[in-house]
Design an enzyme around this catalytic site. Structure first.
Site, PDB file in Angstrom:
ATOM      1  N   LEU A  49       2.979   6.072   8.574  1.00  0.00           N
ATOM      2  CA  LEU A  49       4.137   5.467   7.907  1.00  0.00           C
ATOM      3  C   LEU A  49       3.806   4.969   6.508  1.00  0.00           C
ATOM      4  O   LEU A  49       4.630   4.355   5.840  1.00  0.00           O
ATOM      5  CB  LEU A  49       4.685   4.308   8.754  1.00  0.00           C
ATOM      6  CG  LEU A  49       5.144   4.700  10.160  1.00  0.00           C
ATOM      7  CD1 LEU A  49       5.616   3.474  10.925  1.00  0.00           C
ATOM      8  CD2 LEU A  49       6.251   5.746  10.106  1.00  0.00           C
ATOM      9  N   GLY A  50       2.595   5.210   6.044  1.00  0.00           N
ATOM     10  CA  GLY A  50       2.169   4.718   4.740  1.00  0.00           C
ATOM     11  C   GLY A  50       2.576   5.643   3.608  1.00  0.00           C
ATOM     12  O   GLY A  50       3.324   6.610   3.794  1.00  0.00           O
ATOM     13  N   GLN A  51       2.055   5.333   2.414  1.00  0.00           N
ATOM     14  CA  GLN A  51       2.432   6.085   1.217  1.00  0.00           C
ATOM     15  C   GLN A  51       2.086   7.567   1.363  1.00  0.00           C
ATOM     16  O   GLN A  51       2.891   8.432   1.037  1.00  0.00           O
ATOM     17  CB  GLN A  51       1.723   5.494  -0.021  1.00  0.00           C
ATOM     18  CG  GLN A  51       2.276   6.018  -1.331  1.00  0.00           C
ATOM     19  CD  GLN A  51       1.358   5.783  -2.522  1.00  0.00           C
ATOM     20  OE1 GLN A  51       0.217   5.349  -2.372  1.00  0.00           O
ATOM     21  NE2 GLN A  51       1.846   6.069  -3.708  1.00  0.00           N
ATOM     22  N   LYS A  74     -15.535   2.657   1.898  1.00  0.00           N
ATOM     23  CA  LYS A  74     -15.341   4.091   1.672  1.00  0.00           C
ATOM     24  C   LYS A  74     -16.686   4.798   1.457  1.00  0.00           C
ATOM     25  O   LYS A  74     -16.906   5.898   1.969  1.00  0.00           O
ATOM     26  CB  LYS A  74     -14.414   4.332   0.477  1.00  0.00           C
ATOM     27  CG  LYS A  74     -12.962   3.953   0.719  1.00  0.00           C
ATOM     28  CD  LYS A  74     -12.313   4.800   1.796  1.00  0.00           C
ATOM     29  CE  LYS A  74     -10.838   4.501   1.986  1.00  0.00           C
ATOM     30  NZ  LYS A  74     -10.228   5.190   3.128  1.00  0.00           N
ATOM     31  N   ASP A 120       1.421   5.081  14.072  1.00  0.00           N
ATOM     32  CA  ASP A 120       1.143   3.946  13.191  1.00  0.00           C
ATOM     33  C   ASP A 120       1.231   2.699  14.083  1.00  0.00           C
ATOM     34  O   ASP A 120       1.519   2.803  15.277  1.00  0.00           O
ATOM     35  CB  ASP A 120       2.181   3.891  12.045  1.00  0.00           C
ATOM     36  CG  ASP A 120       1.644   3.218  10.775  1.00  0.00           C
ATOM     37  OD1 ASP A 120       1.552   3.861   9.731  1.00  0.00           O
ATOM     38  OD2 ASP A 120       1.310   2.010  10.851  1.00  0.00           O
ATOM     39  N   ILE A 121       0.999   1.533  13.496  1.00  0.00           N
ATOM     40  CA  ILE A 121       1.011   0.333  14.344  1.00  0.00           C
ATOM     41  C   ILE A 121       2.419  -0.195  14.625  1.00  0.00           C
ATOM     42  O   ILE A 121       2.589  -1.032  15.490  1.00  0.00           O
ATOM     43  CB  ILE A 121       0.150  -0.832  13.771  1.00  0.00           C
ATOM     44  CG1 ILE A 121       0.301  -0.934  12.263  1.00  0.00           C
ATOM     45  CG2 ILE A 121      -1.296  -0.680  14.140  1.00  0.00           C
ATOM     46  CD1 ILE A 121      -0.436  -2.116  11.676  1.00  0.00           C
ATOM     47  N   ARG A 122       3.412   0.305  13.917  1.00  0.00           N
ATOM     48  CA  ARG A 122       4.771  -0.218  14.142  1.00  0.00           C
ATOM     49  C   ARG A 122       5.378   0.319  15.439  1.00  0.00           C
ATOM     50  O   ARG A 122       5.181   1.486  15.778  1.00  0.00           O
ATOM     51  CB  ARG A 122       5.667   0.150  12.955  1.00  0.00           C
ATOM     52  CG  ARG A 122       5.421  -0.880  11.874  1.00  0.00           C
ATOM     53  CD  ARG A 122       6.182  -0.818  10.627  1.00  0.00           C
ATOM     54  NE  ARG A 122       7.463  -0.183  10.595  1.00  0.00           N
ATOM     55  CZ  ARG A 122       7.894   0.443   9.503  1.00  0.00           C
ATOM     56  NH1 ARG A 122       7.147   0.544   8.437  1.00  0.00           N
ATOM     57  NH2 ARG A 122       9.097   0.979   9.486  1.00  0.00           N
ATOM     58  N   TYR A 138     -13.299  -2.606  -0.142  1.00  0.00           N
ATOM     59  CA  TYR A 138     -12.680  -1.293   0.066  1.00  0.00           C
ATOM     60  C   TYR A 138     -13.646  -0.178  -0.357  1.00  0.00           C
ATOM     61  O   TYR A 138     -13.905   0.757   0.402  1.00  0.00           O
ATOM     62  CB  TYR A 138     -11.390  -1.242  -0.753  1.00  0.00           C
ATOM     63  CG  TYR A 138     -10.666   0.075  -0.751  1.00  0.00           C
ATOM     64  CD1 TYR A 138     -10.046   0.554   0.383  1.00  0.00           C
ATOM     65  CD2 TYR A 138     -10.580   0.841  -1.920  1.00  0.00           C
ATOM     66  CE1 TYR A 138      -9.356   1.760   0.375  1.00  0.00           C
ATOM     67  CE2 TYR A 138      -9.881   2.029  -1.951  1.00  0.00           C
ATOM     68  CZ  TYR A 138      -9.273   2.490  -0.798  1.00  0.00           C
ATOM     69  OH  TYR A 138      -8.590   3.680  -0.817  1.00  0.00           O
ATOM     70  N   GLY A 196      -1.686   6.270  10.860  1.00  0.00           N
ATOM     71  CA  GLY A 196      -1.293   5.608   9.599  1.00  0.00           C
ATOM     72  C   GLY A 196      -0.197   6.416   8.924  1.00  0.00           C
ATOM     73  O   GLY A 196      -0.106   6.480   7.692  1.00  0.00           O
TER      74      GLY A 196
HETATM   75  P1  NAD Z   1      -0.846   2.715   3.081  1.00  0.00           P
HETATM   76  O1  NAD Z   1      -1.301   1.304   3.106  1.00  0.00           O
HETATM   77  O2  NAD Z   1       0.414   3.057   2.390  1.00  0.00           O
HETATM   78  O3  NAD Z   1      -0.721   3.253   4.580  1.00  0.00           O
HETATM   79  C1  NAD Z   1      -1.645   2.943   5.586  1.00  0.00           C
HETATM   80  C2  NAD Z   1      -0.916   2.984   6.912  1.00  0.00           C
HETATM   81  O4  NAD Z   1      -1.850   2.623   7.921  1.00  0.00           O
HETATM   82  C3  NAD Z   1       0.247   1.973   6.989  1.00  0.00           C
HETATM   83  O5  NAD Z   1       1.439   2.628   7.379  1.00  0.00           O
HETATM   84  C4  NAD Z   1      -0.202   0.984   8.032  1.00  0.00           C
HETATM   85  O6  NAD Z   1       0.841   0.472   8.844  1.00  0.00           O
HETATM   86  C5  NAD Z   1      -1.163   1.824   8.866  1.00  0.00           C
HETATM   87  N1  NAD Z   1      -2.109   1.015   9.600  1.00  0.00           N
HETATM   88  C6  NAD Z   1      -2.674  -0.158   9.226  1.00  0.00           C
HETATM   89  N2  NAD Z   1      -3.449  -0.623  10.201  1.00  0.00           N
HETATM   90  C7  NAD Z   1      -3.394   0.274  11.209  1.00  0.00           C
HETATM   91  C8  NAD Z   1      -3.995   0.358  12.477  1.00  0.00           C
HETATM   92  N3  NAD Z   1      -4.812  -0.608  12.926  1.00  0.00           N
HETATM   93  N4  NAD Z   1      -3.745   1.432  13.246  1.00  0.00           N
HETATM   94  C9  NAD Z   1      -2.894   2.395  12.821  1.00  0.00           C
HETATM   95  N5  NAD Z   1      -2.292   2.373  11.623  1.00  0.00           N
HETATM   96  C10 NAD Z   1      -2.544   1.329  10.828  1.00  0.00           C
HETATM   97  O7  NAD Z   1      -2.046   3.570   2.528  1.00  0.00           O
HETATM   98  P2  NAD Z   1      -1.994   5.026   1.855  1.00  0.00           P
HETATM   99  O8  NAD Z   1      -1.861   4.831   0.409  1.00  0.00           O
HETATM  100  O9  NAD Z   1      -1.058   5.894   2.572  1.00  0.00           O
HETATM  101  O10 NAD Z   1      -3.509   5.474   2.090  1.00  0.00           O
HETATM  102  C11 NAD Z   1      -3.891   6.235   3.202  1.00  0.00           C
HETATM  103  C12 NAD Z   1      -5.384   6.510   3.103  1.00  0.00           C
HETATM  104  O11 NAD Z   1      -5.676   7.142   1.858  1.00  0.00           O
HETATM  105  C13 NAD Z   1      -6.252   5.254   3.150  1.00  0.00           C
HETATM  106  O12 NAD Z   1      -7.438   5.547   3.816  1.00  0.00           O
HETATM  107  C14 NAD Z   1      -6.539   4.987   1.695  1.00  0.00           C
HETATM  108  O13 NAD Z   1      -7.735   4.303   1.538  1.00  0.00           O
HETATM  109  C15 NAD Z   1      -6.640   6.388   1.157  1.00  0.00           C
HETATM  110  N6  NAD Z   1      -6.418   6.432  -0.288  1.00  0.00           N
HETATM  111  C16 NAD Z   1      -5.182   6.146  -0.814  1.00  0.00           C
HETATM  112  C17 NAD Z   1      -5.011   6.175  -2.189  1.00  0.00           C
HETATM  113  C18 NAD Z   1      -3.668   5.875  -2.824  1.00  0.00           C
HETATM  114  O14 NAD Z   1      -3.584   5.815  -4.054  1.00  0.00           O
HETATM  115  N7  NAD Z   1      -2.603   5.693  -2.038  1.00  0.00           N
HETATM  116  C19 NAD Z   1      -6.079   6.509  -3.023  1.00  0.00           C
HETATM  117  C20 NAD Z   1      -7.313   6.746  -2.458  1.00  0.00           C
HETATM  118  C21 NAD Z   1      -7.477   6.730  -1.085  1.00  0.00           C
HETATM  119  N1  SER Z   2      -5.190   3.835  -5.107  1.00  0.00           N
HETATM  120  C1  SER Z   2      -6.224   3.223  -4.358  1.00  0.00           C
HETATM  121  C2  SER Z   2      -6.298   1.761  -4.654  1.00  0.00           C
HETATM  122  O1  SER Z   2      -5.925   1.391  -5.737  1.00  0.00           O
HETATM  123  C3  SER Z   2      -7.537   3.882  -4.679  1.00  0.00           C
HETATM  124  O2  SER Z   2      -8.190   4.132  -3.519  1.00  0.00           O
HETATM  125  O3  SER Z   2      -6.773   1.037  -3.816  1.00  0.00           O
END
Ligand code: NAD
Ligand code: SER
Length: 322
Positions: free
Chosen positions: A12-14, A148, A36-38, A144, A10
């Site tokens: 490529l995410g935030q 978790k 990542d999946i891309r 969600y 994952g």
């Molecule tokens: P995001 O959605 O920005 O990134 C998730 C990434 O996972 C994406 O790049 C997506 O392409 C990839 N993905 C989706 N399906 C997939 C698969 N089947 N196989 C491989 N990759 C896959 O999310 P984020 O904000 O980067 O969050 C990452 C983790 O942190 C998550 O578990 C999220 O629950 C947790 N989290 C995030 C926040 C937040 O505020 N951003 C807060 C609490 C918890």
């Molecule tokens: N920032 C995340 C959301 O809003 C919290 O896990 O889903």
């Protein structure tokens, strides 16, 4: 012997895009594999990149073997707001992805450490909302949050039953300027800066007084690597640690922006995400993280606003140069 490699799933995410950058700096680019999946041809990232679906257990195991992976950061998930659009898929991805990485750590001896993020979404309407403690009533009402909370219990189970060294943080809403958020209830706190910098009014999807726990991304990445680098005896919690940075409402962030951009306007038109936010804590007690492995945040709202506005302005040169 070769250094065991780090696999970020994952990536490529935030969070992933910033975590990969920092891991490359600290551990060496040659030791970090982003996935990542891309498809590979669509991706531009500093580390070596592989296309990998975390739900494809066979390929996950093959990648772990081929690249001698010693640590996994599994960030693949569907977040709170997006999860409500397709609850069954959110449950499937969030749980299956976690199980595949936990099982791999149980089965493959050189895979010795797993990071899996939890969230403030594990709390619910009957949890105390102010300075929410590590242990209390937890009745999440989003798919969600349910995934978790279940995931946290499974992490502890794999540690107790199989000795899997799994570590986890309950991240607050995360705010950074480098990557877009992926469908959470706290996403407004990133979007608002983009509107402000472009001199556009912002319509927030939460009420102005909705205080939530938040954190600047640099603090979140530092907490993650600090947790993962701490000696195992310091990790006394094997479900997930409460983690706190700051707490503010949409009105609070608007006022913080207005100190630097006095003409900025925000309106508040709550949608379905209001109900989610109303079920979450307003602030978090992270005493255990502070005591066990020395956590301390460095960013407050004012400091974060300064950095966000400065760096997002660079992304809109047409606005700043007129
Ligand atoms: P995001 O959605 O920005 O990134 C998730 C990434 O996972 C994406 O790049 C997506 O392409 C990839 N993905 C989706 N399906 C997939 C698969 N089947 N196989 C491989 N990759 C896959 O999310 P984020 O904000 O980067 O969050 C990452 C983790 O942190 C998550 O578990 C999220 O629950 C947790 N989290 C995030 C926040 C937040 O505020 N951003 C807060 C609490 C918890
Ligand atoms: N920032 C995340 C959301 O809003 C919290 O896990 O889903």
């Amino acid at each position: 012997m070769n250094t065991p490699k780090i696999l970020v799933i994952g990536a490529l995410g935030q969070i992933g895009s910033e975590l990969v950058e920092e891991l490359c700096l600290q551990k060496g680019t040659e030791n970090v594999i982003a996935s990542d999946i891309r498809p590979e041809k669509e991706v531009n990232i500093a580390a070596q990149y592989l296309q990998l679906n975390v739900m494809d257990k066979e390929r996950l195991y093959a990648v772990i073997q081929e690249y001698q992976i010693g640590t996994i950061y599994n960030l693949a998930a569907i977040l709170s707001a997006k999860g409500e659009q397709d609850p069954m898929f959110a449950w499937k991805l969030n749980m299956e992805g976690l199980f595949n990485t936990l099982e791999a750590a149980k089965d493959i001896s050189h895979l010795t450490k797993i990071f899996w993020p939890s969230s403030i979404a594990v709390f619910g309407p009957n949890s105390p909302r102010d300075n929410t403690p590590q242990y209390c009533v937890m009745d999440p009402n989003t798919v969600y949050g349910i995934s978790k909370l279940a995931g946290e219990r499974w992490c502890e189970y794999y540690f107790e039953k199989y000795g899997v060294d799994v570590r986890s943080l309950r991240y607050p809403g995360l705010i950074g300027y480098k990557a877009a958020p992926g469908g959470g209830t706290t996403d407004y706190a990133v979007d608002i800066y983009h509107y402000a910098v472009q001199n556009k009014p912002y319509q927030c999807f939460l009420r102005e007084d909705t205080a939530l726990p938040m954190m600047y991304m640099e603090d979140a990445i530092r907490a993650t690597i600090l947790l993962m680098d701490s000696p195992p005896e310091q990790i006394k919690n094997r479900s997930s640690y409460n983690l706190s940075g700051m707490s503010f409402s949409p009105l609070g962030i608007t006022q913080s922006i207005q100190k630097q951009i006095p003409g900025f306007q925000c309106t508040y038109v709550p949608d379905f995400r209001q109900k989610i936010a109303d079920s979450w804590p307003m602030s978090i007690d992270d005493t255990e993280a502070r005591n066990d492995w020395g956590w301390k945040p460095e960013f407050d709202l004012e400091k974060m606003t300064g950095i966000m506005l400065e760096n997002i302005a660079i992304q809109y040169p047409e606005v700043t140069t007129g």
